[in-house]
Design an enzyme around this catalytic site. Sequence first.
Site, PDB file in Angstrom:
ATOM      1  N   ASP A 140       0.810  -1.102   0.219  1.00 56.45           N
ATOM      2  CA  ASP A 140      -0.035  -0.197  -0.092  1.00 56.45           C
ATOM      3  C   ASP A 140       0.877   1.335  -0.186  1.00 56.45           C
ATOM      4  OD1 ASP A 140      -2.483   1.392   0.033  1.00 56.45           O
ATOM      5  OD2 ASP A 140      -2.716   1.586   2.228  1.00 56.45           O
ATOM      6  N   CYS A 194     -19.724 -13.879  -5.280  1.00 53.21           N
ATOM      7  CA  CYS A 194     -20.584 -12.940  -4.734  1.00 53.21           C
ATOM      8  C   CYS A 194     -21.935 -13.387  -5.192  1.00 53.21           C
ATOM      9  CB  CYS A 194     -20.245 -11.619  -5.041  1.00 53.21           C
ATOM     10  SG  CYS A 194     -19.006 -10.946  -4.188  1.00 53.21           S
ATOM     11  N   CYS A 200     -23.517  -5.975   1.146  1.00 51.03           N
ATOM     12  CA  CYS A 200     -22.619  -4.754   1.399  1.00 51.03           C
ATOM     13  C   CYS A 200     -23.156  -3.587   0.850  1.00 51.03           C
ATOM     14  CB  CYS A 200     -21.082  -5.368   0.780  1.00 51.03           C
ATOM     15  SG  CYS A 200     -21.054  -5.567  -1.130  1.00 51.03           S
TER      16      CYS A 200
END
Length: 381
Positions: A140, A194, A200
């Site tokens: 990151d 999914c 979500c």
Amino acid sequence: MTSPTINYLALAEQIKSWGQSLGFNKVGITNVNLSDHEDNLAKWLANNYHGDMHYMESHGLMRARPAELAPGALRVISVRLDYLPTDAKFAQTLQNKDKAYVSRYALGRDYHKLMRKRLKKLGQQIQDYCAELNYRPFVDSAPILERPLAEKAGLGWVGKHSLLLSKEAGSWFFIGELLVDIPLPCDQPVSENCGKCVACIKICPTNAIVEPYVVDARRCISYLTIELKEAIPLEFRPLMGNRIYGCDDCQLICPWNQYAQLSAEQDFQARHKLDQASLIELFMWNETEFLSNTEGSPIRRIGHQQWLRNIAVALGNADYSNTIVEALNQQLTIASDLVKEHINWALKQQMIKKSEITIAVNERLNARLIRSVEKGLPRDA
């Protein structure tokens, strides 16, 4: 150039073994081609979904071109490191408005240094095997699309909340990469799982998931509490609840997280009781205390002023309390302009709730009085 006598298939298996010995929970390998993601990246940036995260646009499409970031790179070794603490106290904290909710990845030590150090060790081990290797670790920390790379490397699939999901680990994990210039065999991606689930999307407090797989960061509580340096827009403040650093709602609701693995890393366990601390307790930290208590933590990067800003909003969302009003007024006398704005908002919310309590009490008293009067009247009146 690396010797052609190297058995890259055997080396790939050895790399995965080394990675697991270093504490990574899974290791995958893929090529550096992300051309299929360039259009989506360009569209996301054009829609300004990155908000004030200018670093997201500063390198343009380089994020989808790892070879430009590390010239000569041929493969990406992608790693997964689980971080879910052993006693996460999810609902217990979120449902208690007086408690502070900190995203579970940030309860312990900062993962960046830990993972980068291990990735560097992995690179050194590979280099000992083939001396001419060039490698570069990322956690990151550079303009690179980490989740699409991890998806290609078989670590999981990108869910509708844009996070990486794994059948055996849910989404409570960090990912990192090691770019190398050797032609290792690539792993196969896993299928997307999914299905029709949109839990979500529905659970997001601020409707930040504007369509499947697309997040408008400007609406995301993680962005508002961590990346945004200015005042939090009024429309989002009541929706933030007691979330003072990040948000986990889209992960908490995900069915795949029933398979999440608890982390064995002591560094990822909660420090300074941040998993059960009261809002007022954290609000009263002065800057010295903040810096001391967040040393080695990802929380430190937001600074003391954003910390106070976020907690002020949470205190405004808490149930009315004289103690909260006193704490807000106490900080108001020494707060910066940014924090003052949010304290004044919080005080207004507390006064509204006090008025609502007063009205409710009066209504109950009046109803009780009416019942008392009625009981005293003759039955045929």
